[in-house]
Design a protein around this motif. Structure first.
Motif, PDB file in Angstrom:
ATOM      1  N   LYS A  92      13.274 -58.327 -34.629  1.00 47.75           N
ATOM      2  CA  LYS A  92      14.703 -58.555 -34.464  1.00 47.75           C
ATOM      3  C   LYS A  92      15.089 -58.743 -33.004  1.00 47.75           C
ATOM      4  N   ALA A  93      14.321 -58.129 -32.098  1.00 45.83           N
ATOM      5  CA  ALA A  93      14.609 -58.230 -30.673  1.00 45.83           C
ATOM      6  C   ALA A  93      14.111 -59.549 -30.074  1.00 45.83           C
ATOM      7  N   GLY A  94      13.417 -60.363 -30.879  1.00 46.73           N
ATOM      8  CA  GLY A  94      12.963 -61.661 -30.410  1.00 46.73           C
ATOM      9  C   GLY A  94      11.555 -61.675 -29.842  1.00 46.73           C
ATOM     10  N   TRP A 197       4.618 -47.561 -18.329  1.00 47.16           N
ATOM     11  CA  TRP A 197       5.581 -46.468 -18.287  1.00 47.16           C
ATOM     12  C   TRP A 197       6.961 -47.028 -17.943  1.00 47.16           C
ATOM     13  N   CYS A 198       7.922 -46.721 -18.813  1.00 49.61           N
ATOM     14  CA  CYS A 198       9.302 -47.180 -18.603  1.00 49.61           C
ATOM     15  C   CYS A 198      10.233 -45.983 -18.494  1.00 49.61           C
ATOM     16  N   PHE A 199      11.093 -46.014 -17.500  1.00 55.09           N
ATOM     17  CA  PHE A 199      12.048 -44.935 -17.292  1.00 55.09           C
ATOM     18  C   PHE A 199      13.446 -45.517 -17.183  1.00 55.09           C
ATOM     19  N   ASN A 200      14.335 -45.017 -18.056  1.00 55.46           N
ATOM     20  CA  ASN A 200      15.702 -45.502 -18.124  1.00 55.46           C
ATOM     21  C   ASN A 200      15.756 -47.022 -18.251  1.00 55.46           C
ATOM     22  N   CYS A 260       9.488 -55.049 -22.420  1.00 54.14           N
ATOM     23  CA  CYS A 260       9.839 -53.661 -22.095  1.00 54.14           C
ATOM     24  C   CYS A 260      11.329 -53.534 -21.795  1.00 54.14           C
ATOM     25  N   ARG A 261      11.847 -54.415 -20.965  1.00 51.01           N
ATOM     26  CA  ARG A 261      13.237 -54.303 -20.529  1.00 51.01           C
ATOM     27  C   ARG A 261      14.226 -54.461 -21.679  1.00 51.01           C
ATOM     28  N   VAL A 262      13.832 -55.209 -22.693  1.00 51.09           N
ATOM     29  CA  VAL A 262      14.713 -55.395 -23.849  1.00 51.09           C
ATOM     30  C   VAL A 262      14.530 -54.287 -24.871  1.00 51.09           C
ATOM     31  N   LYS A 265      15.745 -50.524 -23.609  1.00 53.77           N
ATOM     32  CA  LYS A 265      17.003 -50.415 -22.871  1.00 53.77           C
ATOM     33  C   LYS A 265      17.710 -49.104 -23.219  1.00 53.77           C
ATOM     34  N   ASP A 266      18.125 -48.377 -22.194  1.00 52.71           N
ATOM     35  CA  ASP A 266      18.872 -47.112 -22.332  1.00 52.71           C
ATOM     36  C   ASP A 266      18.022 -45.944 -22.856  1.00 52.71           C
ATOM     37  N   ILE A 267      16.713 -46.110 -22.932  1.00 57.27           N
ATOM     38  CA  ILE A 267      15.845 -44.997 -23.338  1.00 57.27           C
ATOM     39  C   ILE A 267      15.349 -44.289 -22.077  1.00 57.27           C
ATOM     40  N   PRO A 268      15.529 -42.961 -21.967  1.00 55.56           N
ATOM     41  CA  PRO A 268      15.170 -42.245 -20.726  1.00 55.56           C
ATOM     42  C   PRO A 268      13.717 -42.402 -20.311  1.00 55.56           C
ATOM     43  N   GLN A 269      12.795 -42.285 -21.254  1.00 58.09           N
ATOM     44  CA  GLN A 269      11.372 -42.446 -20.924  1.00 58.09           C
ATOM     45  C   GLN A 269      10.603 -42.815 -22.174  1.00 58.09           C
TER      46      GLN A 269
END
Length: 312
Positions: A92-94, A197-200, A260-262, A265-269
């Motif tokens: 759904k996110a493409g 690793w993704c943060f915020n 990752c950026r999509v 999004k808005d997830i702390p970690q």
């Protein structure tokens, strides 16, 4: 009898008591996992990291992962940790092009029709870690034994013994996916994991795992988003092996970063795992509680650096 003989006799006498003690401890941990997972998290964190969790003012990444477990809405964690349900989210996110080909999904191993599966594939459960069975040639496997193993995996209540309650609400399933073939054998004997690793909502590090067999034999490196390698001494302790080879920057890294950026999004970690075959990126999984939140393979300084990027 000499001292060695006496010790051997005592071992034989007391070994059953040792086994009973271990089983009692195991059942106590299981009880805590079901009824007081926060306390269990404190115990496990101390066992692995040799320090208490600062619940009131968490600082490093392990502490913040555990704080988020019990002080935030983890509904999305359950959805996105589900290796089957997350496919629809990604589609759904493409980013459907990142998905590995799916051959089937079952709630019971007895329902699997092996005749409809290709020669090679991968079995895995949607809710666990390490429950993966690589089938390179299905004509060489014992179908009965495979069904027994898969059914056992379905019955295992993942997350209880590690205080990861967001796994409890995931309905266990078996999925069969395409077997990706390693095309980077010049630098790794196995597919290379690109763990971002993704943060915020922003990717910050790429942790690569290569030459995978068991943890102690896995080669690791940590890169920034420009593919500069952090020195092993300041990042990892003696758990994995330092990667001596120069792991090449994946051709599809920009696509991984874009996803990752999509997706987070808005997830702390969160950690997103990818593979690359033929220059094309493939999604592996999302992990919200890496090693349960008890990572003892990163240095304290590295965990604190990562933790500082997580906004609670």
């Amino acid at each position: 009898m000499n001292n060695t003989e006496i010790k051997n006799v005592l071992r034989v006498i007391f070994y059953p008591l040792v086994l009973i003690k271990r089983e009692i401890y195991k059942q106590w941990l299981r009880y805590l996992g079901l009824h007081n997972p926060k306390k269990l998290a404190s115990i496990l964190h101390y066992d692995y990291c040799k320090r208490d969790i600062n619940w009131d003012n968490p600082k490093d990444l392990n502490e913040k992962i555990n704080w988020l477990k019990f002080n935030s809405d983890t509904t999305k964690w359950s959805l996105l940790s589900d290796k089957y349900a997350v496919r629809q989210y990604i589609e759904k996110a493409g980013f459907g092009d990142l998905l590995v080909k799916l051959y089937g999904v079952w709630s019971s191993a007895d329902d699997i029709d092996f005749s409809k599966l290709p020669k090679s594939f991968v079995f895995k459960t949607n809710n666990g870690s390490g429950t993966v069975l690589i089938v390179k040639d299905k004509s060489l496997i014992n179908e009965k034994e495979v069904r027994i193993k898969l059914q056992k995996w379905l019955k295992f209540k993942f997350g209880i013994m590690t205080a990861e309650p967001h796994y409890f609400s995931i309905k266990p399933l078996i999925i069969a996916e395409e077997l990706l073939i390693n095309d980077k054998s010049d630098v790794s004997t196995s597919l290379i994991d690109y763990k971002i690793w993704c943060f915020n909502g922003e990717p910050h590090y790429v942790w690569t795992c290569s030459n995978r067999k068991i943890a102690a034999e896995t080669y690791v490196a940590l890169h920034d988003m420009d593919w500069n390698v952090y020195t092993e001494k300041s990042v990892f302790v003696d758990h994995y092996r330092k990667c001596e080879a120069n792991i090449p920057k994946p051709e599809s890294l920009n696509r991984m970063i874009e996803a990752c950026r999509v997706l987070v999004k808005d997830i702390p970690q969160v950690r997103l795992d990818f593979y690359e075959v033929g220059g094309k990126a493939y999604f592996g999984e999302m992990t919200f509680t890496s090693s349960g939140g008890y990572m003892d393979f990163y240095t304290k300084a590295c965990l604190e650096e990562m933790g500082a990027l997580v906004k609670l």
